[in-house]
Design a protein around this motif. Structure first.
Motif, mmCIF file in Angstrom:
data_model
loop_
_atom_site.group_PDB
_atom_site.id
_atom_site.type_symbol
_atom_site.label_atom_id
_atom_site.label_comp_id
_atom_site.label_asym_id
_atom_site.label_seq_id
_atom_site.Cartn_x
_atom_site.Cartn_y
_atom_site.Cartn_z
ATOM 1 N N ASP A 144 0.952 -1.151 0.056
ATOM 2 C CA ASP A 144 0.077 0.004 -0.334
ATOM 3 C C ASP A 144 0.843 1.397 -0.013
ATOM 4 N N ASP A 145 1.873 1.356 0.688
ATOM 5 C CA ASP A 145 2.985 2.252 0.627
ATOM 6 C C ASP A 145 4.281 1.814 0.505
ATOM 7 N N LYS A 160 9.502 11.906 2.047
ATOM 8 C CA LYS A 160 8.143 12.171 1.360
ATOM 9 C C LYS A 160 7.976 13.511 1.270
#
Length: 564
Positions: A144-145, A160
């Motif tokens: 998912d990440d 990020k």
């Protein structure tokens, strides 16, 4: 195809039969030709079938390649017309070959390449990611990440943030930074990243990431840092042994730096051999400045701007060096208000009988001078009003009168005390009385001029000494003082209070030729002002020769003072 081949073979056999001379030969030739045709037909059929299988296998493999491309690069849409032409099949086969070539290139890549959607979803990542992180491309795509999966936790927030910045940059700009990737078994490796926004027709369609393994460089940097640290430790150890061999010198240096005296050693060639920290501070040099080997003329040029009288000071130094001055302590005044004392002495002679140089000793005595000045002020000033006190009054009176005698000008003396001060002090207390005295000092202090001196002689009695005075000027000053005091109003415990001043004027040498008699004349005039109704001034009369009568008059006026 087999039938046509057999016919062609049979025709060839018939031709042979025409040539044959006997029936037996014709029969043999026919069967031989038939056998050859059968073999040829079988071989042709096998070739055609084999080519069909190859094309079918190639089509299946191409279809599988296309399916894989569609899975890995969903942003590219491929439509295959039905039925596919030979040209289309050739183009698809070429595309498969190119894709296969790119796959082989990606498989052999050491760096990591990846494509992301703008929302952070992984599109594709090179297989080399597994060598760095232990995660396969399929595991990364299923996460998912994927950024959180691959990036070392302490670097995640920074990473990020950098990705967000890359997403906002134009496509021709690159966001470059270094971060750590974390292996699934816990190890970390440094990589140098470059993130670039991909665009189509000016619109962002995704992000491309390139990561280069720089772990070896980082380890080399760490080894370099360790080497530097080791060199520093070795240097510190060397300095330690050097310090031990120079203990006495270091103790002396520490002692000279700790004392308040500035010390400068100059050799026989007038070059600096040693300067301690206080000397640097006194003369405005930086604490870490190295003056060793600097000539005296250079030092003088550096400090000239600090001195009030540089020419006079440098003449003094020249006299000391020439032997015309014994080097005794002298005061040097600086422009910033500091006062420095200086003394010097010749350092003992060397083996050649010549002096080794000279030591100069400096001391900043500004604080001592300020303390002495303050002590003098405390001895000469009234602590309540900060006016000069009675002691300073008598000193100043004698000085001004002596100056007036030499220069032949007149000196005026104004004495006044406050009418109604004692009732205020008794009714409202000493604090109220102190407030009145401070206010009077401030008000009258604003009235007198620069060359006039204001004194508090004690209690509520004040004096103003006016050099180079005349009748008109003294009476105008007396009027302003009396009116200024009368204009003041006070309020204590909600009750209003006011007072006035009675002032007497004495003039030297017209009324008296010495200070004591001048004070007596002004004092007598002041009490005549009280007898005349107060809140006024009176000019004195010449002093009488009989001192007894003067003292008698002075005693009579004390009664009026007690009433006030």
């Amino acid at each position: 195809m087999v039938l046509i081949t057999a016919v062609l073979v049979a025709a060839a056999s018939l031709a042979l039969m025409v040539v044959a001379r006997s029936l037996a030969s014709m029969v043999m030739a026919f069967w031989f030709a038939l056998a050859i045709g059968g073999v040829a037909g079988f071989m042709t059929h096998r070739h055609v079938r084999t080519r069909g299988c190859v094309r079918e296998k190639t089509g299946s493999m191409l279809s599988g390649r296309l399916d894989l491309l569609e899975q890995e690069l969903p942003r590219f849409e491929m439509g295959l017309p039905e039925p596919a032409s030979a040209e289309m099949l050739d183009r698809m086969e070429a595309a498969v070959e190119r894709a296969d070539l790119l796959r082989r290139i990606a498989d052999g890549m050491h760096d990591v390449e990846a494509l992301f959607h703008m929302d952070g979803r992984l599109i594709w990542i090179s297989p080399s990611v597994k060598g760095l992180t232990g995660y396969s491309p399929e595991e990364c795509a299923a996460s998912d990440d994927p950024i959180a999966l691959l990036v070392h936790e302490p670097d995640l927030g920074f990473c990020k943030g950098a990705i967000r910045r890359a997403a906002e940059r134009p496509g021709n700009e690159v966001e470059s930074f270094e971060m750590r990737l974390e292996h699934r078994e816990g190890a970390v490796r440094w990589v140098a990243c470059q993130w670039r926004r991909m665009e189509r027709d000016g619109e962002p369609v995704g992000l491309r990431m390139s990561a280069q393994d720089v772990q070896d460089r980082k380890e080399a940097e760490y080894r370099l840092l360790e080497t530097v640290a080791e060199l520093r430790r070795s240097r510190a150890l060397s300095e330690h042994y050097l310090a031990r061999s120079n203990d006495e010198r270091m103790r002396l240096t520490a002692l000279l730096d700790a004392i308040r005296l500035g010390i400068l050693f100059m050799d026989r060639d007038h070059r600096a051999l040693y300067v301690n920290r206080p000397a640097l501070e006194i003369w405005g040099f930086r604490a870490d400045e190295n003056l060793i080997g600097v000539r005296d003329v250079v030092l003088q040029s550096r400090v000239a701007t600090l001195l009030q009288s540089p020419d006079a000071y440098f003449r003094h130094v020249a006299d000391v060096l020439s032997g015309e001055h014994d080097g005794a302590a002298v005061e040097v005044h600086l422009k910033d208000g500091r006062v420095v004392t200086e003394m010097s002495a010749v350092v003992g002679k060397g083996v050649d009988g010549r002096g080794l140089g000279r030591v100069w000793i400096y001391e900043d005595v500004t604080a001592q001078r300020e303390i002495a000045h303050r002590l003098i002020e405390l001895a000469e000033r009234d602590p309540l009003t900060d006016l000069f006190n009675r002691r300073r009054f008598h000193e100043e009176l004698e000085r001004v009168l002596a100056d007036a005698s030499r220069r032949e000008f007149e000196v005026g003396l104004l004495l006044f005390d406050l009418d109604g001060f004692k009732p205020i002090n008794d009714a409202f207390g000493h604090q109220a009385g102190d407030d009145v005295l401070v206010t009077i000092a401030r008000r009258v202090g604003g009235i007198i001029r620069r060359n006039e001196t204001f004194f508090r002689l004690g209690g509520d009695e004040f004096a103003v000494l006016v050099p180079d005075a005349d009748d008109a000027g003294l009476q105008e000053l007396a009027r302003r003082i009396v009116e200024g005091v009368a204009a003041l109003s006070f309020e204590f415990d909600g009750q209003p209070a006011s007072l006035t001043a009675s002032l007497g004027i004495g003039l030297f040498p017209r009324h008296a030729r010495d200070g004591e008699r001048l004070v007596a004349v002004a004092d007598a005039a002041m009490y005549r002002a009280k007898e005349g109704g107060r809140n006024r001034w009176v000019i004195g009369e010449p002093a009488r020769s009989e001192s007894d009568r003067m003292r008698s008059s002075h005693d009579e006026t004390k009664t009026l003072r007690r009433e006030d």
